[in-house]
Design a protein around this motif. Sequence first.
Motif: not given
Length: 486
Positions: A43-51, A209-213
């Motif tokens: 999940s965090i990886q998917q969030k990071l990809k949107t940076i 991004s980690v916070t958003d996860s």
Amino acid sequence: MLFLWCVLVLVNLVSVATGTSAGVKVRLTQKGLEYGQQIEIDSIQQKLKTIKLMDMSGTEKLDIGKVEYSITGSPMKQRDSKSFSDLPYRMQIVNLGLPKSAVGFVPGTGILLSVANAYITLRGNWRVKYLRRDTGSFDLAVNELAVSSNIEVKSDGTGHPTVSMTNCAATVGSVKVKLHGGASWLYSLFSSFMNTALHKALQKQICRSVTDSFADMNSFLKSLNAKVDQYAEIEYTMVESPVISNTMIELGFKGEFYNIGQHKEPPFSPKPFSLPSQETNMLYMGVSAFSINSASFVYHRAGALRLYITDDMIPSDSSNRLNTKTFGTFIPQIEKTYPGLMMKLLFETVKEPLITCEPNNMTIQASGMMTAFAIQSDGTLSPLFVLNLEGSVSTNIYVSGLKLAGHVTLDKIHMSLAKSYVGSFQVTSLDDIFTTVLKVAVIPKVNAQLKEGYSLPATVKMQLQKTQIQVLKDYVLIGTDVQVTA
């Protein structure tokens, strides 16, 4: 992330209701945490990809003089040639990996999430102004990226937890830039800049991004209370401080049924119980006899444990019919006073049924009344007699989906005459008729309700697997693995 929702339900609370034993206990084992770890990292990886880093611009003093620069995610031809001000374009991540991660329990505190040896490749465009204007594109490789965050859950004052990160740190081991176009001296400019401004921007975005996860968890944690039907709901607020060790988290929920809109406490309290030391499954849930009995109290109080029984509910091949002719065989006064009429029975509990749990055995003791009526031609009901009923049923419980369900069978029934409007008679003469009525009309209705099940404290986006149930002293133990669905 979805499974870690369930992990975080079990994390330390700063303030919880005290003085009440748990009706439901949940334990997450190391096996469960290890399963949840990879889901959270994905999940965090998917969030990071949107940076997408915002465009940047500024001025650097180099040996050759002052250089004005701009870094953007948009093609340079779309930008104002006379200005370096930011436009609504962003640099984008084109490759990312989190090859090494760890999630661990922090005894007495919560969860520590860490990522190591991560890498990010960023792509964008650049422009500089020194004597003349120059443009091109770049690839930025960030290696040996490490992220560490502490996750804490606090009570919101009502027993529901709220999730937050107490700290987050992202460090970058190395940054490599590959420019396409432009002069070689530009490398020193971009190398300097990438290790300052862009480094800080990446660190901020990664922690965001980690916070958003975890952002959606608070609404989930507040939604654990579950409406069962039009009569009842289950409260899953926390009532005791959790036990957190290096290998597991165990948390106590109230696990009590209430009438919807009327939270009246039953005339009994939960007994303390302890989950056995088992680690074969990811998750263990203990559902106390108190929780089950609170459901009994709620349904009795709501008047839901009453049922009218008519002849069409009796199997057509049965010789026992609900009419005055059949009952007149045993009570002649009924046929004499009300010849040729159909009958209706009303079954209702006089107090809440009592459920007891002993090793490998769950039983229900119920006290009720059965009132018999003759149905007049105009539909009015004429009372015939009232019986006191004392009975017990054996219960088989099982997990269906994310619910605890059950099935009961009649063990024994004792009847006595409470009141008669048709003279005295031997109640034992009606044993066969009423045993049939209970088995074919009342018990199926109970089983239909029990089959609907009662929600366990879990998210709807998970499935329980390899589930095992044990009936122990004063509670039911559910051991299960979990699979998160998309």
